[in-house]
Design an enzyme around this catalytic site. Structure first.
Site, PDB file in Angstrom:
ATOM      1  N   LYS A  23      44.519  45.364  51.222  1.00 50.01           N
ATOM      2  CA  LYS A  23      43.664  46.531  50.960  1.00 50.01           C
ATOM      3  C   LYS A  23      43.135  47.193  52.227  1.00 50.01           C
ATOM      4  O   LYS A  23      42.606  48.307  52.171  1.00 50.01           O
ATOM      5  CB  LYS A  23      42.497  46.130  50.049  1.00 50.01           C
ATOM      6  N   SER A  51      47.600  36.390  43.584  1.00 45.81           N
ATOM      7  CA  SER A  51      48.528  37.507  43.358  1.00 45.81           C
ATOM      8  C   SER A  51      49.727  37.395  44.286  1.00 45.81           C
ATOM      9  O   SER A  51      50.851  37.723  43.902  1.00 45.81           O
ATOM     10  CB  SER A  51      47.812  38.855  43.536  1.00 45.81           C
TER      11      SER A  51
HETATM   12  C1  LIG Z   1      44.290  39.862  45.746  1.00 40.76           C
HETATM   13  C2  LIG Z   1      44.847  41.205  45.446  1.00 40.76           C
HETATM   14  N1  LIG Z   1      46.159  41.315  45.202  1.00 40.76           N
HETATM   15  C3  LIG Z   1      46.727  42.512  44.883  1.00 40.76           C
HETATM   16  C4  LIG Z   1      45.964  43.658  44.802  1.00 40.76           C
HETATM   17  C5  LIG Z   1      46.631  44.948  44.335  1.00 40.76           C
HETATM   18  O1  LIG Z   1      46.660  45.975  45.231  1.00 40.76           O
HETATM   19  P1  LIG Z   1      46.688  47.496  44.725  1.00 40.76           P
HETATM   20  O2  LIG Z   1      45.281  47.879  44.442  1.00 40.76           O
HETATM   21  O3  LIG Z   1      47.269  48.239  45.877  1.00 40.76           O
HETATM   22  O4  LIG Z   1      47.530  47.571  43.497  1.00 40.76           O
HETATM   23  C6  LIG Z   1      44.592  43.585  45.053  1.00 40.76           C
HETATM   24  C7  LIG Z   1      43.738  44.776  44.948  1.00 40.76           C
HETATM   25  O5  LIG Z   1      42.541  44.734  45.113  1.00 40.76           O
HETATM   26  C8  LIG Z   1      44.022  42.339  45.382  1.00 40.76           C
HETATM   27  O6  LIG Z   1      42.704  42.207  45.608  1.00 40.76           O
END
Ligand SMILES: Cc1ncc(COP(=O)(O)O)c(C=O)c1O
Length: 308
Positions: A42, A274
């Protein structure tokens, strides 16, 4: 490398081949986004949104910055606000891990925790996020602050289209066969998909959705709670472009746990849920037979495991 501020540490992350945790067919390469100063992917959106707002004077010198965050956008904003000298107020669902609030406060941000609506600690739902967003909007109004609004800010997508995507292509030295990413705001998925499809229109772009929470696959949400913090809020993001998505891959909490451990123990990469879900889904895509045996699938290691 000599740099002049933490802003210069955002982006240009290495691309790592995950050949220990995954041995084929094909190859998984992943952007090491956890190496950025805010510890996540981010940072790129935070920098792009705030620099654009300063450029056109929506954000004036010294003005407070306000945002709702699952923790990662907040950390990116805190890094950028520290370098540009803006106070930062973030609202966060109380269901997000306490490690995030600690990091944000350490970076000088004011953290307002918002009670959960229907989630539980470690499992944050779309309604929890909406409650935190409402609190952020109210604070921005009260304090005459700049409301970042990451779910609607177009610069978040552009940041990935102009940096993450081209970096992957340059580091790999060839077009990519597959691109896999979980979706929070969708900025990472969409921005990179645009860049990769521009280079090779045959690139298969797949979103990653938690088991039971797959609106992008067109399924009704049966299970809003899951452990993949920061993604999978059970709704289609406001600026979603469906033409960029070729398919949706599903990952369960158990698979994410398993891959998180695998990445740590076999690759020496201590990352968040994630990131683990992305790698799990990339492996499943390569093993599905949908791509050639020598295909390369790119993904992102979104954040560090120290945030949980
Ligand atoms: C841990 C984590 N993974 C993935 C994402 C996803 O990113 P995006 O907002 O660009 O879809 C976020 C977004 O806050 C996140 O905090």
């Amino acid at each position: 490398m000599l740099v002049t501020s933490a802003l210069d540490l955002i982006g240009k992350t290495p691309l790592i081949t995950l050949s220990r945790a995954y041995s084929g067919p094909g190859r998984i390469v992943a952007k090491a986004e956890f190496l950025q100063p805010g510890g996540s992917v981010k940072d790129r959106a935070a920098k792009a949104i705030l620099l654009a707002a300063r450029e056109d004077c929506r954000l004036r010198p010294g003005m407070p910055v306000v945002e709702m965050t699952s923790g990662n956008m907040g950390a990116g904003l805190a890094v950028v606000c520290a370098t540009l000298n803006h106070p930062l107020v973030v609202t966060m669902s109380a269901g997000n891990s306490p490690a995030r609030a600690k990091m944000l406060e350490g970076l000088g941000a004011e953290v307002v925790l918002v009670a959960q609506v229907d989630g539980s600690p470690g499992q944050v739902t779309g309604r929890d996020v909406e409650a935190a967003a409402e609190a952020a909007r109210a604070i921005a109004d009260e304090r005459d602050g700049f409301y970042v609004d990451q779910f609607h800010a177009a610069e978040g997508i552009t940041a990935h289209e102009t940096t993450t995507g081209p970096e992957i292509l340059e580091q790999l030295g060839r077009p990519v066969d597959g691109w896999v990413a979980a979706v929070g705001t969708g900025c990472t998925f969409m921005g990179v998909a645009k860049a990769l499809k521009a280079a090779n229109s045959a690139t298969i772009c797949a979103v990653v959705e938690p088991y039971g929470c797959r609106p992008l696959a067109g399924e009704p949400v049966a299970k809003a709670r899951h452990i993949l913090q920061g993604i999978g809020y059970g709704a289609i993001p406001p600026h979603w472009d469906p033409t960029l998505m070729d398919l949706s891959l599903v990952v369960s909490d158990d698979e994410a746990e398993k891959w998180r451990r695998k990445l740590a123990i076999e690759e020496g990469l201590y990352v968040g849920y994630s990131a683990a879900a992305n790698v799990c889904a990339a492996a499943n895509l390569l093993q599905s037979g949908r791509l050639e045996a020598d295909a390369v699938v790119a993904t992102v290691l979104c954040d560090t495991g120290l945030k949980y």
